[in-house]
Every structure is written in C-alpha cells, then in structure tokens.
Design a protein around this motif. Structure first.
Motif, PDB file in Angstrom:
ATOM      1  N   ILE A  14       0.311  -0.969   0.060  1.00 33.14           N
ATOM      2  CA  ILE A  14       0.164   0.103  -0.021  1.00 33.14           C
ATOM      3  C   ILE A  14       0.582   1.121   0.358  1.00 33.14           C
ATOM      4  O   ILE A  14       1.771   1.511   0.667  1.00 33.14           O
ATOM      5  N   ILE A  15       0.925   2.026  -0.477  1.00 27.86           N
ATOM      6  CA  ILE A  15       1.350   3.685  -0.905  1.00 27.86           C
ATOM      7  C   ILE A  15       0.261   4.172  -1.060  1.00 27.86           C
ATOM      8  O   ILE A  15      -0.265   4.549  -1.814  1.00 27.86           O
ATOM      9  N   PRO A  16       0.251   5.546  -0.694  1.00 27.43           N
ATOM     10  CA  PRO A  16       0.066   6.698  -0.085  1.00 27.43           C
ATOM     11  C   PRO A  16       0.741   7.407  -1.163  1.00 27.43           C
ATOM     12  O   PRO A  16       1.458   7.577  -1.324  1.00 27.43           O
ATOM     13  N   THR A  17      -0.063   8.286  -1.815  1.00 25.13           N
ATOM     14  CA  THR A  17       0.481   9.655  -2.949  1.00 25.13           C
ATOM     15  C   THR A  17      -0.645  10.531  -2.274  1.00 25.13           C
ATOM     16  O   THR A  17      -1.936  11.202  -2.816  1.00 25.13           O
ATOM     17  N   GLY A  29       6.845   0.525 -10.708  1.00 22.60           N
ATOM     18  CA  GLY A  29       8.215  -0.644 -11.474  1.00 22.60           C
ATOM     19  C   GLY A  29       9.170  -1.232 -10.421  1.00 22.60           C
ATOM     20  O   GLY A  29       8.847  -2.728 -10.754  1.00 22.60           O
ATOM     21  N   ARG A  30       9.363  -0.428  -9.690  1.00 18.66           N
ATOM     22  CA  ARG A  30       9.833  -0.968  -8.769  1.00 18.66           C
ATOM     23  C   ARG A  30      10.209  -2.152  -7.800  1.00 18.66           C
ATOM     24  O   ARG A  30      10.383  -3.330  -7.500  1.00 18.66           O
ATOM     25  N   ILE A  31       8.840  -1.747  -7.702  1.00 16.71           N
ATOM     26  CA  ILE A  31       8.103  -2.873  -6.730  1.00 16.71           C
ATOM     27  C   ILE A  31       7.170  -4.269  -6.596  1.00 16.71           C
ATOM     28  O   ILE A  31       7.703  -5.239  -7.333  1.00 16.71           O
ATOM     29  N   ARG A  32       6.735  -4.229  -8.863  1.00 17.65           N
ATOM     30  CA  ARG A  32       6.696  -5.019  -9.644  1.00 17.65           C
ATOM     31  C   ARG A  32       7.810  -5.639  -9.502  1.00 17.65           C
ATOM     32  O   ARG A  32       7.421  -7.371  -9.586  1.00 17.65           O
ATOM     33  N   ARG A  33       8.865  -5.102 -10.056  1.00 22.67           N
ATOM     34  CA  ARG A  33      10.329  -6.302  -9.968  1.00 22.67           C
ATOM     35  C   ARG A  33      10.523  -6.880  -9.180  1.00 22.67           C
ATOM     36  O   ARG A  33      10.601  -8.222  -9.113  1.00 22.67           O
ATOM     37  N   ALA A  34      10.247  -5.962  -7.338  1.00 24.15           N
ATOM     38  CA  ALA A  34      11.186  -6.629  -6.568  1.00 24.15           C
ATOM     39  C   ALA A  34      10.154  -8.094  -5.869  1.00 24.15           C
ATOM     40  O   ALA A  34      11.013  -9.141  -4.791  1.00 24.15           O
ATOM     41  N   LEU A  40      -0.631  -4.790  -5.574  1.00 25.79           N
ATOM     42  CA  LEU A  40       0.220  -2.864  -5.292  1.00 25.79           C
ATOM     43  C   LEU A  40      -1.150  -2.398  -5.708  1.00 25.79           C
ATOM     44  O   LEU A  40      -2.382  -2.331  -6.214  1.00 25.79           O
ATOM     45  N   LEU A  41      -1.260  -1.427  -3.959  1.00 23.87           N
ATOM     46  CA  LEU A  41      -2.509  -0.328  -4.050  1.00 23.87           C
ATOM     47  C   LEU A  41      -2.015   0.562  -3.864  1.00 23.87           C
ATOM     48  O   LEU A  41      -1.049   1.462  -2.814  1.00 23.87           O
ATOM     49  N   HIS A  64      -2.667  -6.523 -11.602  1.00 26.36           N
ATOM     50  CA  HIS A  64      -1.622  -6.428 -10.075  1.00 26.36           C
ATOM     51  C   HIS A  64      -2.195  -5.018  -9.134  1.00 26.36           C
ATOM     52  O   HIS A  64      -1.273  -5.077  -8.036  1.00 26.36           O
ATOM     53  N   ILE A  65      -1.708  -3.909 -10.044  1.00 27.52           N
ATOM     54  CA  ILE A  65      -2.244  -2.825  -9.506  1.00 27.52           C
ATOM     55  C   ILE A  65      -3.279  -2.167  -9.615  1.00 27.52           C
ATOM     56  O   ILE A  65      -4.701  -2.685 -10.048  1.00 27.52           O
ATOM     57  N   HIS A  66      -3.978  -1.756  -8.597  1.00 33.72           N
ATOM     58  CA  HIS A  66      -5.266  -1.585  -8.158  1.00 33.72           C
ATOM     59  C   HIS A  66      -5.013   0.283  -7.414  1.00 33.72           C
ATOM     60  O   HIS A  66      -3.908   0.063  -6.392  1.00 33.72           O
ATOM     61  N   VAL A  67      -5.876   1.003  -7.941  1.00 29.70           N
ATOM     62  CA  VAL A  67      -5.398   2.052  -7.486  1.00 29.70           C
ATOM     63  C   VAL A  67      -6.929   2.388  -6.433  1.00 29.70           C
ATOM     64  O   VAL A  67      -8.439   2.080  -6.921  1.00 29.70           O
TER      65      VAL A  67
END
Length: 247
Positions: A14-17, A29-34, A40-41, A64-67
């Motif tokens: 979870i990453i707040p923006t 992108g780095r999270i998806r590779r790691a 990922l939200l 894999h990515i959600h918003v």
C-alpha cells in the motif's frame, strides 16, 4: 500469534500518494520487479498534479495494480483506508511504504521474510546495518531524538518506531482496533507499533537504507512533529505506554 511459521500468502503493498507524479511510476515499477507475486494499491488523495490518473493508467495495464481514490488530502489516514480495502479483499500481509523513493522496494523480500518470526516487521534506519542517505544532520537528530523520547516515555524498546516501511500480518491489524486510531504523521507509526506490542504480538526490526526523496516536496511539517510530541507525552503521563512491553 499462531502460524507465524506459515508462508506469507497474498501480499498487498500500500502506497499513499499526494502530488507524486514524478515518483509514482518508477516506484510502482520497482515494487513489481522486487515482489512480482504481490499486488499493489495506490491510495491517492485527489492529487492536483495528476498522480491519480497516472496510477489509473498503470492499473489498466497490470492486473496486480489497484487504485483507491480519496476525496482530498488527509495525511496518513490514507493508510487506514488502504488497510481496510486490503483486509476486505482477503490479503494475508499488508505492507506500507512511501511512494517517493525513500523506501527501497528491493528490500521488500527481507521484510516479508522476517514475518516468519513476527506479527509486525519494521524497516529500521537506526538498528545496526540501517542507513540514511542525503538527510541534513538536523533531520537525523529529529528522528533519532523522537525515537529516543518515545522509548523513554512509552517503555518500548524499538529503535525506529516512527518509520513508515512496514509489513503487517492481516491478523495484527485486525487485533489493534484501527477504528480508534486518530493520530497522524510520526505519531501514527508510533501508535500502531505500540498497539501491536500492547496486544501481545511480536514486533521485529530489520535494517533498511532510507534515501531522501529527489523529486517533489517532503510531507513533513512542524504540525506533525508537534502532534507526535504532544501525543507521546500524554500517552506516557497517562500510563498508556506501560502496556507496551515487547514480548
């Protein structure tokens, strides 16, 4: 907590923006590779710079990515919203990290691996092996001093209770009364760590490398620091911290 030895299961990062247009795509992108098996939200607080739209585009291209869009800026309450979403979706592990590049996604496997012996894993700047890059001395002194004050006032042994790079078991968050959390900033992180310890759960720290953001502005403010000082003082005086004993 029973089952610490079990595999991590489904992981949500979870990453707040808020106004992270310059950082969000690279961080995602780095999270998806790691951790390619993790979801990922992005929790966006209606960023006026278009961060939410970038996140939507990324989500449209990757399942894999959600918003999660929120109506306005509300600090680290975005994490609570993200936690609730992930718990409702049945994730087993919930990770919190910043979108600005200060937390290194390449260290995520270490945090997740440490959950084999813990209910909450803290990425720590101030344990042996932890480092901070590109911070002025004043910022380092503020962080170290704040953590020392929290240890003294609350009776916790954590070296970095204010850090925001963490991995929780879902059961941990269900056990610590998220609906009662009102604190923000530094204090939000201290509050959740203290609640975890008070619930009789195990918290461990692993060293991380923290890198000060290159793009955009820090969300740190005088108000956040003063809130942390005030709340930790009140918790210490009223004895709340006496419940926070590390197992």
């Amino acid at each position: 907590m029973d089952g610490r030895e079990q595999p991590n299961g489904r992981v949500a990062v979870i990453i707040p923006t808020y106004n992270e247009r310059a950082n969000v795509e690279a961080t995602v992108g780095r999270i998806r590779r790691a951790v390619p098996d993790a979801d990922l939200l992005v929790v966006d607080d209606n960023s006026p710079d278009g961060t939410g739209e970038i996140a939507d585009k990324l989500a449209a291209e990757d399942g894999h990515i959600h918003v999660l869009h929120r109506p306005g800026k509300a600090g680290l309450a975005a994490y609570i919203a993200g936690f609730r979403w992930a718990l409702a979706e049945g994730y087993d592990v919930l990770v919190e990290m910043d979108a600005d590049g200060s937390h290194q996604p390449e260290e995520l496997p270490v945090l997740l691996g440490a959950l084999a012996g813990a209910d909450l894993v803290l990425g720590s700047r101030w344990v042996p092996g932890g480092t901070v890059r590109n911070w002025p001395k004043s910022r380092e002194l503020l962080s170290r001093g704040g953590n020392t004050y929290a240890r003294v006032m609350l009776g916790i042994r954590l070296k970095d209770a204010t850090g925001g790079y963490r991995a929780y078991r879902a059961g941990t968050l269900r056990a610590i009364a998220l609906d009662e959390v009102e604190s923000q900033g530094y204090c939000f992180q201290i509050d959740l760590a203290m609640r975890t310890i008070r619930a009789g759960l195990r918290v461990v720290e692993v060293p991380i490398t923290f890198v000060e953001r290159v793009h955009g502005n820090s969300k740190m403010s005088r108000a956040i620091v003063l809130e942390a000082l005030w709340r930790v003082t009140v918790w210490g005086i009223t004895g709340r911290g006496r419940w926070a004993r590390r197992p």
